[in-house]
Design an enzyme around this catalytic site. Structure first.
Site, PDB file in Angstrom:
ATOM      1  N   HIS A 164       0.850  -1.207   0.000  1.00 13.10           N
ATOM      2  CA  HIS A 164       0.000   0.000   0.000  1.00 13.10           C
ATOM      3  C   HIS A 164       0.872   1.238   0.000  1.00 13.10           C
ATOM      4  CE1 HIS A 164      -3.220   2.799   1.232  1.00 13.10           C
ATOM      5  NE2 HIS A 164      -4.047   1.866   0.828  1.00 13.10           N
ATOM      6  N   GLU A 222      -8.217   2.323  12.995  1.00 11.76           N
ATOM      7  CA  GLU A 222      -7.943   1.258  13.958  1.00 11.76           C
ATOM      8  C   GLU A 222      -7.058   1.768  15.096  1.00 11.76           C
ATOM      9  OE1 GLU A 222      -9.046  -1.694  14.536  1.00 11.76           O
ATOM     10  OE2 GLU A 222      -7.564  -2.278  16.045  1.00 11.76           O
ATOM     11  N   GLY A 228      -5.996   4.444   5.432  1.00 11.08           N
ATOM     12  CA  GLY A 228      -6.864   5.204   6.326  1.00 11.08           C
ATOM     13  C   GLY A 228      -7.540   4.330   7.367  1.00 11.08           C
ATOM     14  N   VAL A 229      -7.951   3.135   6.960  1.00 19.14           N
ATOM     15  CA  VAL A 229      -8.647   2.259   7.907  1.00 19.14           C
ATOM     16  C   VAL A 229      -7.739   1.888   9.077  1.00 19.14           C
ATOM     17  CG1 VAL A 229     -10.362   1.242   6.403  1.00 19.14           C
ATOM     18  CG2 VAL A 229      -8.087   0.266   6.457  1.00 19.14           C
ATOM     19  N   ILE A 258       1.674   4.916   1.516  1.00 22.18           N
ATOM     20  CA  ILE A 258       0.634   5.674   2.216  1.00 22.18           C
ATOM     21  C   ILE A 258       0.024   4.758   3.273  1.00 22.18           C
ATOM     22  CG2 ILE A 258      -1.626   6.776   2.011  1.00 22.18           C
ATOM     23  CD1 ILE A 258      -0.944   7.509  -0.828  1.00 22.18           C
TER      24      ILE A 258
END
Lengths: 168, 95
Positions: free
Chosen positions: A50, A64, A59-60, A56
């Site tokens: 990623h 978390e 976002g998830v 990067i």
């Protein structure tokens, strides 16, 4: 300032590598609010995919990390409430109570039940230090709303609301 | 005894409030439906509008934000229908 280091966090949370996304807690009001740190390095396993040519942080995973910081605030709050209740019982009964067996607080970490209005303002990249700010809001039954925000320096990179539940 | 005019005004105000509640529910809970399709006595949870406890938490917060009226978790029956919600808001709203 360190309120809780990584080893202490591991005693509180059940999460482990590669999913423990909280390095340090620097501010903590048990059951109310807190601020934690997550240092993002290129060695994180997720950067491999990623993305292969542009690193990067997903976002998830920032969400978390915020949820894990929420768990710290929640658990320390529950722990404090339990201790206070114990002390009250001990004070009124004046009985020689057996020292309560070590409570496995990690088994009390609740679940994430909703993610609302989450905004991702800026990509988080290796070298960034995430400041994870959480504040617990209204509670209804076993559910609570949590206002969360992540900062890199003074810049807000993620902001939104989580709902979490206590373990039934 | 209310005059015809007063009764009419009261009814109109009431309708405005229920319309506003419906609009808020649809907007804040991201429901994919026309607010006008919600009837005043339709149950909000379960088989009625299909809301669940997670939505209830959101509704508590929304009603507090919009009307400044706090609902406590021991009177969940307030969420029985739009009408019951309107009654509760009218009773508790700060003039």
């Amino acid at each position: 300032m360190t309120v809780m280091n990584a080893d202490e966090i591991r005693k509180l949370l059940p999460h482990r590598w590669p999913f423990l996304l909280l390095d340090r807690v620097i501010e903590l009001k048990p059951g109310v609010s807190g601020v934690g740190i997550k240092n993002v390095t290129i060695s994180e396993p997720f950067f491999e995919g990623h993305f292969p040519t542009e690193s990067i942080m997903p976002g998830v995973l920032i969400v978390e990390a915020l949820a894990q910081m929420t768990a710290v605030v929640y658990c320390t709050g529950a722990l404090q409430a339990m201790r206070e209740a114990e002390q009250e019982v001990a004070a009124t009964a004046e009985a020689q109570l057996e020292p309560a067996e070590e409570i496995d607080i990690s088994s009390r970490v609740g679940y994430l039940v909703a993610i609302r209005d989450m905004k991702f303002m800026k990509p988080v990249v290796p070298g960034d230090q995430l400041l994870l700010k959480v504040k617990i809001g209204r509670s209804v039954g076993i559910l609570s709303k949590v206002n969360v925000a992540a900062y890199v320096g003074k810049v807000c990179v993620v902001e939104g609301t989580l709902s979490v539940s206590q373990r039934p | 005894m209310l005059t015809y005019q007063e009764t009419k005004e009261k009814a109109e105000k009431r309708r405005e409030l229920t319309q506003r509640i419906k609009a808020i529910i649809v907007e804040r809970l991201n429901l994919d439906m026309d607010p006008n399709l919600i009837t005043d006595d339709q149950p909000l949870f379960g088989r009625g509008l299909g809301l669940d406890s997670i939505d209830a938490l959101e509704l508590f917060v929304v009603i507090e934000d919009e009307f400044g009226v706090t609902i406590y978790d021991d009177n969940m029956e307030v969420f029985g229908s739009v009408n019951k919600l309107a009654d509760y808001i009218l009773e508790n709203i700060e003039e």
